[in-house]
Write a protein that holds these residues in place. Structure first.
Motif: not given
Length: 242
Positions: A132-134, A207-210, A214-216
């Motif tokens: 999970i990424g929040i 990193d994937e969430l970030k 950033l890429n919208g």
């Protein structure tokens, strides 16, 4: 399939206790195999990579928060089972947070097998590894202060899993920096430590969430409602009244 979704009622445990075993027999538990006479210590929380330790007061995480669930889109839907968010102020002024959890839902069609895996614990049973990424927005200086707390100032307790749950004793309080070092000391004995969660995977998810943000490709959401506070955990009493 027209629809395939994952609903999981207990995720992202904020701060789970570490485990050891003081008895003379090996114990097979959901915390892994615990060797006799405090032969090892296992732990599950990823310390400074734990989302609920970065927003411990649940100021930005709530009902309706969009998350990255197993690599796909998901949402927080409510508090998770066994959720407790009571804070304890330690003698050095740092905070110890007990362990809130999240109930989440997500579209399985967008998930990646890399972030959802079956798990087996020898002699105990099966489980599921869920990544999970929040996203946590820095809304003010207080939020930045919480986000910046390092492993050296994040703590958990080591419990004796050699005994039944209701009679377990806390043997020591340790920092995640100590746990991550590979060794902790309890009652003068140096004990090897081992994580059950992957910090490597946690950083990869972050990193994937970030990059998606950033890429919208990932839009952050305000919670529709706050998560309910939970000061204590009610324990089921199966004993009959005399």
């Amino acid at each position: 399939l027209n629809q395939a979704y994952l609903f999981n009622p207990r995720n992202a445990y904020q701060n789970y206790s570490a485990a050891t075993n003081t008895t003379k027999t090996t114990k097979r538990t959901y915390m892994g195999t615990l060797l006799p006479c405090m032969g090892n210590v296992t732990y599950t929380t990823s310390g400074e990579m734990s989302p609920l330790l970065k927003d411990p007061k649940l100021r930005t995480i709530g009902i309706g928060t969009r998350i990255l669930l197993c690599g796909g889109e998901g949402f927080v839907v409510f508090e998770g089972t066994q959720a407790v968010n009571k804070a304890e102020t330690l003698e050095n002024g740092d905070k110890y947070y007990a362990g809130y959890t999240l109930a989440v839902i997500g579209d399985m069609k967008g998930m990646k097998s890399e972030y959802i895996r079956a798990a087996t614990f020898d002699g105990y049973g099966v489980s599921l590894f869920v990544g999970i990424g929040i996203p946590i927005p820095v809304i003010d200086e207080d939020m930045m202060a919480d986000i910046a707390v390092p492993n050296e100032r994040l703590y958990t307790y080591v419990y004796d899993y050699g005994y039944s749950e209701r009679s377990r004793k806390a043997l020591a309080r340790v920092s995640y920096a100590q746990l991550r070092s590979g060794e902790v000391e309890i009652d003068g004995k140096k004990i090897r430590t081992a994580p059950l969660s992957s910090v490597y995977k946690a950083r990869k998810i972050a990193d994937e969430l970030k990059n998606k943000i950033l890429n919208g490709e990932f839009l952050m959401t305000n919670p529709a409602a706050p998560l309910p506070p939970r000061e204590k955990l009610e324990v089921l009493n199966t004993e009959r009244n005399k």
